[in-house]
Design a protein around this motif. Structure first.
Motif: not given
Length: 389
Positions: A173-176, A237-240, A317-318
């Motif tokens: 997550s938060y790959t940046w 992404d980031n598991y919201p 989700c997108l």
């Protein structure tokens, strides 16, 4: 080596469980959170030795952890040592503040919150608003300890802190987020959510212990899929948490855009990171065969045209990250329009906005490493001396 192994074992044991350190500063005993049953607030006794415990027994708030604080009338700089951490780890670090006129002076202080080696931010407290003020950072640390300091910058302005939290972030997550940057959270909004929607969720819904501020925008309709299990999580992404995907704001038609102004804590030029979360929410007047695609503009520049936004009944989700974005003057204007081929109006479920700090020259290695390094060098020189002899 024994000390290192014990430290690693302790860290590993903590990672077997939800890796959340939640400190109720100034509290005399640990307690379970009244909303999030997976969250336990512990005292700050093992993390700091300075400061005075203060109590706000008459504070009218649902946040029990905000009824205590630790103030620092002595010394310019007082620091919490958060440990043990895992080397090469990503973490969310969040500090919370409620003044509550604990000193009876009606003079809310201004001071600096310092995340040593990463960034500083000015904390401005209020005498009239007892809503918690949060300052949150995302960091990548190579150290076993993170120092969080309260720094007095003006005579008579006594620093204090109500809560301090640190949460491990999975590498996927938060790959940046990397070892050259740290990020300050400017905004994290659950759009279209009203006061009945929680801002925190259980570990089963949000493994990263985030706070999603509710916001209904008067200019746009708020839409929702109704009551659902708030403790579910998505595979986006980031598991919201799913709960933020069940609410959204939507423009009135495909010709109307969603326009939002994002404010930053610093009015100088900075580099910003935007993360948009989209999930289709159905209406009675349309069916699944219809398409929703959006184009995203920041300060008038087109940044992204999305794929088809998935429906809420799907398992993901997108998530659209846009970075880096140069921002000057302390504000950025976000515009979301219907993209070509979209039969439905633009929508927005949630958004996170961060500002970036360059920490490539920071000394990540905490002072706790220094004795070990010194001992290593001593052994090395002894070995060389033995060879020469």
């Amino acid at each position: 080596m024994l000390v290192a192994l014990q430290s690693f074992q302790a860290s590993s044991d903590r990672l077997d469980r939800p890796y959340w350190i939640n400190i109720d500063c100034g509290a005399t005993s640990s307690h379970q959170d009244e909303i999030n049953v997976d969250l336990t607030w512990e005292t700050d006794d093992e993390f700091i030795t300075t400061g005075d415990n203060k109590f706000l027994l008459d504070l009218n708030t649902s946040f029990v952890e905000m009824k205590t604080l630790r103030s620092f009338p002595s010394g310019t700089t007082n620091c919490y040592n958060l440990r043990p951490l895992i080397d090469q780890g990503k973490y969310l670090v969040r500090a919370g503040f409620v003044y509550g006129n604990y000193d009876g002076l009606l003079k809310p202080p201004t001071f600096v919150l310092q995340l040593v080696g990463y960034s500083n931010v000015t904390v401005t407290t209020s005498a009239t608003n007892n809503e918690p003020i949060y300052h949150e950072f995302f960091i990548f640390t190579k150290a076993e300890v993170v120092d969080v300091c309260l720094v007095q910058t003006q005579q008579g302005n006594v620093p204090f802190i109500s809560t301090l939290e640190i949460t491990f972030i999975d590498y996927e997550s938060y790959t940046w987020l990397n070892n050259k940057t740290a990020f300050y959270l400017e905004s994290r909004i659950n759009y279209g959510a009203n006061q009945t929607v929680p801002e925190r969720f259980n570990y089963s819904a949000d493994v990263y212990n985030r706070i999603w501020k509710r916001e209904e925008v008067p200019s746009y309709p708020s839409i929702s899929v109704g009551d659902r299990d708030p403790n579910a999580w998505s595979t986006g992404d980031n598991y919201p948490p799913y709960a933020i995907l069940w609410h959204a704001i939507e423009s009135h038609n495909t010709s109307e855009s969603i326009s939002l102004q994002i404010k930053f804590h610093d009015k100088s030029q900075l580099s910003a990171y935007f993360i948009f979360y989209f999930s289709n929410i159905p209406h009675d007047s349309w069916n699944r065969s219809e398409t929703r695609k959006v184009a995203i503009y920041i300060d008038g520049q087109e940044k992204n045209i999305t794929d088809k936004i998935p429906g809420y009944y799907e398992i993901y989700c997108l998530v659209v990250p846009i970075y880096p974005v140069n921002v000057t003057g302390g504000t950025a204007n976000v515009t979301i329009t219907a993209a070509q081929g979209s039969t439905l109006p633009p929508i927005l479920n949630a958004m996170e906005v961060f500002s970036e700090y360059d920490v490539s020259k920071a000394d990540y290695y905490h002072r706790r490493h220094i004795p070990f390094l010194g001992f290593s060098f001593a052994l090395f020189f002894c070995f060389v001396y033995w060879l020469l002899e």
